[in-house]
Design a protein around this motif. Structure first.
Motif, PDB file in Angstrom:
ATOM      1  N   PHE A 104       0.828  -1.203   0.000  1.00 27.59           N
ATOM      2  CA  PHE A 104       0.000   0.000   0.000  1.00 27.59           C
ATOM      3  C   PHE A 104       0.866   1.258   0.000  1.00 27.59           C
ATOM      4  O   PHE A 104       0.612   2.198  -0.765  1.00 27.59           O
ATOM      5  N   LEU A 105       1.888   1.282   0.843  1.00 29.08           N
ATOM      6  CA  LEU A 105       2.745   2.457   0.927  1.00 29.08           C
ATOM      7  C   LEU A 105       3.486   2.684  -0.391  1.00 29.08           C
ATOM      8  O   LEU A 105       3.625   3.821  -0.847  1.00 29.08           O
ATOM      9  N   HIS A 106       3.939   1.599  -1.010  1.00 32.96           N
ATOM     10  CA  HIS A 106       4.645   1.717  -2.281  1.00 32.96           C
ATOM     11  C   HIS A 106       3.752   2.375  -3.333  1.00 32.96           C
ATOM     12  O   HIS A 106       4.174   3.304  -4.044  1.00 32.96           O
ATOM     13  N   MET A 107       2.514   1.913  -3.459  1.00 33.54           N
ATOM     14  CA  MET A 107       1.592   2.484  -4.437  1.00 33.54           C
ATOM     15  C   MET A 107       1.159   3.883  -4.032  1.00 33.54           C
ATOM     16  O   MET A 107       0.982   4.762  -4.882  1.00 33.54           O
ATOM     17  N   PHE A 108       0.996   4.111  -2.738  1.00 34.38           N
ATOM     18  CA  PHE A 108       0.595   5.429  -2.255  1.00 34.38           C
ATOM     19  C   PHE A 108       1.661   6.472  -2.588  1.00 34.38           C
ATOM     20  O   PHE A 108       1.350   7.560  -3.085  1.00 34.38           O
ATOM     21  N   GLU A 109       2.912   6.137  -2.331  1.00 34.21           N
ATOM     22  CA  GLU A 109       4.007   7.055  -2.651  1.00 34.21           C
ATOM     23  C   GLU A 109       4.071   7.320  -4.153  1.00 34.21           C
ATOM     24  O   GLU A 109       4.308   8.459  -4.583  1.00 34.21           O
ATOM     25  N   PHE A 110       3.855   6.283  -4.936  1.00 35.82           N
ATOM     26  CA  PHE A 110       3.884   6.436  -6.393  1.00 35.82           C
ATOM     27  C   PHE A 110       2.781   7.383  -6.866  1.00 35.82           C
ATOM     28  O   PHE A 110       3.033   8.327  -7.628  1.00 35.82           O
TER      29      PHE A 110
ATOM     30  N   VAL B  34       0.035   5.760   9.329  1.00 40.99           N
ATOM     31  CA  VAL B  34       0.888   6.862   9.775  1.00 40.99           C
ATOM     32  C   VAL B  34       1.929   7.206   8.709  1.00 40.99           C
ATOM     33  O   VAL B  34       2.180   8.380   8.410  1.00 40.99           O
ATOM     34  N   ARG B  35       2.512   6.202   8.121  1.00 42.73           N
ATOM     35  CA  ARG B  35       3.529   6.436   7.089  1.00 42.73           C
ATOM     36  C   ARG B  35       2.926   7.126   5.871  1.00 42.73           C
ATOM     37  O   ARG B  35       3.555   7.988   5.249  1.00 42.73           O
ATOM     38  N   CYS B  36       1.695   6.769   5.513  1.00 47.05           N
ATOM     39  CA  CYS B  36       1.024   7.431   4.389  1.00 47.05           C
ATOM     40  C   CYS B  36       0.721   8.895   4.720  1.00 47.05           C
ATOM     41  O   CYS B  36       0.899   9.781   3.879  1.00 47.05           O
ATOM     42  N   LEU B  37       0.262   9.139   5.941  1.00 44.26           N
ATOM     43  CA  LEU B  37       0.014  10.519   6.369  1.00 44.26           C
ATOM     44  C   LEU B  37       1.298  11.338   6.301  1.00 44.26           C
ATOM     45  O   LEU B  37       1.298  12.495   5.848  1.00 44.26           O
ATOM     46  N   GLN B  38       2.397  10.759   6.713  1.00 44.42           N
ATOM     47  CA  GLN B  38       3.677  11.467   6.681  1.00 44.42           C
ATOM     48  C   GLN B  38       4.120  11.776   5.252  1.00 44.42           C
ATOM     49  O   GLN B  38       4.744  12.818   4.997  1.00 44.42           O
ATOM     50  N   VAL B  39       3.794  10.893   4.306  1.00 45.68           N
ATOM     51  CA  VAL B  39       4.111  11.156   2.896  1.00 45.68           C
ATOM     52  C   VAL B  39       3.413  12.431   2.431  1.00 45.68           C
ATOM     53  O   VAL B  39       4.017  13.279   1.759  1.00 45.68           O
ATOM     54  N   VAL B  40       2.148  12.583   2.793  1.00 53.65           N
ATOM     55  CA  VAL B  40       1.398  13.776   2.387  1.00 53.65           C
ATOM     56  C   VAL B  40       1.899  15.010   3.133  1.00 53.65           C
ATOM     57  O   VAL B  40       1.998  16.102   2.554  1.00 53.65           O
ATOM     58  N   GLN B  41       2.239  14.858   4.395  1.00 53.86           N
ATOM     59  CA  GLN B  41       2.771  15.994   5.155  1.00 53.86           C
ATOM     60  C   GLN B  41       4.049  16.544   4.522  1.00 53.86           C
ATOM     61  O   GLN B  41       4.303  17.743   4.552  1.00 53.86           O
TER      62      GLN B  41
END
Length: 218
Positions: free
Chosen positions: A21-27, A66-73
């Motif tokens: 999920f994080l990999h695709m979210f960051e992409f 949390v890691r996804c939220l931090q990507v957006v932050q």
């Protein structure tokens, strides 16, 4: 049409875990932020992708959120964080508490304080963290690679008035949708014809029966 093709769907399969999920979210966030240059972001954090949700099929943990939220932050633009779906009330409460701490730049406590209302609901471990699940992850690398190509093609065409050359994967998806709609329409036409033919046959039978009855009367 300014908003044409500006929606990006990422149809991940059952068993998606934090790493996938994080990999695709960051992409997606990386490509979308480059394409749109947002002046602000609204992030909805529905909890139904957490492990243990009765309707969800993912393996995500609260740490993954949390890691996804931090990507957006890290985009460095004003951010509005919202709640969303979630059908395990205990997990929803845990997740949104952790995300609230994250938004405030604080670390969430490891355990739920005894003064918390409905404290017993968080038994047996009384930990704030929602751990990941172990459902089989059906998102293999070939499928994820296909998704990335389709997403890139969609973002490239976003807002375009004229059709551009599309990637084979995107074209296949579009043509597949067209074929599905065409098949459904043809099915409706055939069904309509069958209904009409059935009505005509029934009318003919009734007419023949009526003539026979009149003949017998005479």
């Amino acid at each position: 049409h300014e908003g044409r093709r500006c929606v990006v769907n990422v149809p991940l399969k059952e068993g998606c875990d934090d790493e996938t999920f994080l990999h695709m979210f960051e992409f997606v966030i990386g490509r979308a932020s480059t394409r749109f240059r947002p002046s602000m972001v609204v992030l909805q954090c529905g909890a139904d992708s957490l492990h243990g949700d009765p309707l969800g099929e993912f393996n995500l943990s609260s740490s993954g959120y949390v890691r996804c939220l931090q990507v957006v932050q890290q985009l460095g633009v004003p951010l509005l964080v919202l709640g969303g779906g979630g059908y395990n009330p205990v997990h929803v409460a845990k997740l949104w508490t952790i995300l609230t701490f994250t938004c405030g730049g604080k670390d969430a406590p490891a355990e739920i304080p005894e003064a918390c209302p409905d404290y017993e609901e968080y038994a047996p471990d009384f930990l704030l963290e929602v751990r990941p699940g172990y459902r089989k992850n059906y998102n293999d690398e070939s499928y994820l690679d296909m998704l990335r190509k389709v997403i890139e093609g969609s973002l490239r065409l976003c807002g375009e008035e004229e059709e551009e050359e599309e990637s084979p994967e995107l074209q296949s998806t579009i043509e597949g949708d067209k074929d599905t709609r065409r098949a459904e329409e043809q099915g409706e036409v055939h069904e309509g014809r069958r209904c009409k033919e059935g009505v005509r046959e029934e009318e003919e039978v009734q007419e023949d029966t009526s003539q026979e009855e009149q003949s017998e009367t005479c």
